[in-house]
Design an enzyme around this catalytic site. Structure first.
Site, PDB file in Angstrom:
ATOM      1  N   ASP A  13       0.763  -1.280   0.164  1.00 36.93           N
ATOM      2  CA  ASP A  13      -0.194  -0.077  -0.115  1.00 36.93           C
ATOM      3  C   ASP A  13       0.808   1.281  -0.138  1.00 36.93           C
ATOM      4  OD1 ASP A  13      -2.969  -1.834   0.363  1.00 36.93           O
ATOM      5  OD2 ASP A  13      -2.077  -2.051   2.552  1.00 36.93           O
ATOM      6  N   LYS A  16       2.469   2.296  -4.860  1.00 38.35           N
ATOM      7  CA  LYS A  16       2.838   1.422  -6.529  1.00 38.35           C
ATOM      8  C   LYS A  16       2.688   1.965  -7.729  1.00 38.35           C
ATOM      9  CE  LYS A  16       2.852  -2.228  -3.977  1.00 38.35           C
ATOM     10  NZ  LYS A  16       2.769  -2.087  -3.017  1.00 38.35           N
ATOM     11  N   GLY A  40      -3.917  -4.675  -4.488  1.00 38.63           N
ATOM     12  CA  GLY A  40      -4.797  -3.465  -5.402  1.00 38.63           C
ATOM     13  C   GLY A  40      -3.832  -1.960  -5.327  1.00 38.63           C
ATOM     14  N   HIS A  41      -4.103  -1.058  -6.745  1.00 33.76           N
ATOM     15  CA  HIS A  41      -3.686  -0.166  -6.630  1.00 33.76           C
ATOM     16  C   HIS A  41      -4.474   0.598  -6.808  1.00 33.76           C
ATOM     17  CE1 HIS A  41       0.324  -2.408  -6.654  1.00 33.76           C
ATOM     18  NE2 HIS A  41      -0.109  -2.339  -7.804  1.00 33.76           N
ATOM     19  N   GLN A 223       1.551  -6.523  -2.760  1.00 32.67           N
ATOM     20  CA  GLN A 223       2.392  -6.124  -2.120  1.00 32.67           C
ATOM     21  C   GLN A 223       3.561  -5.407  -1.305  1.00 32.67           C
ATOM     22  OE1 GLN A 223       0.995  -9.739  -2.228  1.00 32.67           O
ATOM     23  NE2 GLN A 223      -1.075  -9.332  -2.590  1.00 32.67           N
TER      24      GLN A 223
END
Length: 427
Positions: A13, A16, A40-41, A223
């Site tokens: 988080d 990225k 998730g991004h 991650q």
């Protein structure tokens, strides 16, 4: 050989997606090499916000080929839903490549994940419940289903039967759940075959040929370093290798082809899920970081645990990844604090420790040793160069760089695509 790895240097988080998107216009391929839809991004383009779970962030960059490598575990329904959502918003997804060797998250993997977490109770790991861990376990146990198996019904049926021989025993006798029918699973998985077929490719061959042709390939980890199955805060980790070495195994390229390793580092620290977190805050400062930083998981929707910057884990990330650069994100969130604590070491059993302890017991008992740095009140979101930052913000960045062991080559001063200060070019 212009191959770059971009990965999280904390517990994930870190931003990225923003970093990958920034580079997307300069690279030819962006590759996800591990994880699944437990990562998730969030990418902000103009006034548009995109939440990506399985797809590489490069899918938002015209001219860039997004690749899902063999090290990723894929939930077909999630992937197809994500593609459909982007298509509806006018994003071209036709260039996506999906490794035929990537493993499929089956319905029974999701079921096992959820019931196991419930069964563990207080001892639960804090998984996302999306079947990631059980799918990787099947892969290692050699009973996994791969994308290529969707195109041979006989092999697919045999593999599902083999997997459910054991899992149905566990589900019915240990968890008191119904057995899962082989035919039902096979039928569901075969239903994805035609829809995925246009994307399925020998991605190892494609990527190595691209590198031989001097194309720029960016490997994007999900991650973060401290969630790595081997090098993270085990057992409170993910089930794959987000560290730099995972790019080689998860995409099928040799380590000699990687020229740069970029660590994404948030200007403070967060994590989602259970596990030790030495700088975690339970006061107004922690709540302020959460609120100002919008610290809610893209995939999980869970509030992130927040704390001050931890230089000990930053140094560790530099070491285990061989980091050549840092991209510091969310510096703007710290605007307004009179003083900003930074963890420079730990105290464990009365002793000062400046490197991450290998012992899980020691890490659980680690207390942060803080150094206070002066804060700033000026709005930094419009800063375009390092010199535009207030003096105290510049000093904060320089201190983090010195403590972390690698140069900070870019700084995020806001969520937007253009709200970034580039100090040194990554490419």
């Amino acid at each position: 050989m212009p191959a770059l790895v971009l990965l999280g240097a904390q517990w994930g988080d870190e931003g990225k997606g923003k970093a990958t998107d920034l580079l997307g216009g300069s690279v030819d391929y962006v590759v996800r090499y591990q994880g699944g839809n437990n990562a998730g991004h969030t990418v902000v383009v103009g006034d548009q916000k995109y939440a990506l779970h399985l797809l590489p962030s490069g899918i938002l960059s015209p001219g860039c080929t997004p690749v899902i490598g063999n090290g990723v575990v894929v939930d077909p329904s999630v992937l197809l839903s994500e593609l459909s959502g982007l298509n509806e918003r006018g994003v071209d997804t036709s260039k996506l490549l999906l490794s035929g060797n990537a493993h499929i998250i089956t319905p029974y993997n999701v079921t096992v994940d959820k019931v196991t977490e419930r069964f563990l109770g207080k001892r639960k790991i804090g998984t996302t419940g999306r079947g990631i861990g059980p799918t990787y376990a099947d892969k290692i146990n050699r009973v996994g289903i791969r994308v290529q198996d969707l195109y041979d019904e006989s092999i697919l049926t045999q593999k599902v039967e083999a997997a459910l021989d054991v899992k149905n025993q566990v589900l019915t006798k240990l968890y008191n759940r119904r057995a899962i029918a082989v035919e039902q699973v096979v039928e569901e998985l075969l239903g994805y075959a035609d829809k995925l077929a246009p994307y399925v490719s020998d991605t190892v061959l494609v990527l190595n040929q691209a590198l031989e042709e001097d194309k720029v390939v960016l490997f994007e980890g999900g991650q973060g370093t401290l969630l790595d199955i081997d090098h993270g805060t085990y057992p409170f980790v993910t089930s794959s290798n987000p560290t730099a070495g995972g790019a080689c195994t998860g995409a099928g390229v040799g380590p000699t082809k990687i020229s740069r390793v970029i660590g994404i580092l948030k200007a403070y620290t967060t994590r989602v899920g259970a596990g030790p977190f030495p700088t975690e805050l339970f006061d107004e400062d922690g709540e302020a970081l959460r609120r100002i930083g919008g610290e809610r998981g893209v995939t999980t929707g869970r509030d992130r645990r927040c704390g001050w910057f931890d230089a000990v884990i930053a140094r560790y990330a530099t070491r285990v990844n061989g980091l050549t650069d840092f991209f510091l994100t969310k510096l703007d969130v710290l605007t307004g604090w009179e003083q900003i604590p930074v963890c420079v070491a730990y105290e464990i059993d009365g002793k000062r420790v400046e490197e991450l302890p290998y012992s899980q017991t020691d890490f659980h008992h680690a207390k942060p040793v803080y150094e206070m740095l002066p804060g700033w009140t000026e709005d930094i979101s419009k800063a375009k160069t390092f010199g535009d930052l207030p003096k105290n913000a510049q000093a904060y960045v320089k201190a983090l760089e010195e403590m972390s062991g690698a140069p900070i080559s870019a700084i995020g001063v806001g969520p937007g695509r253009n709200e970034t200060i580039e100090i040194n070019s990554f490419i």
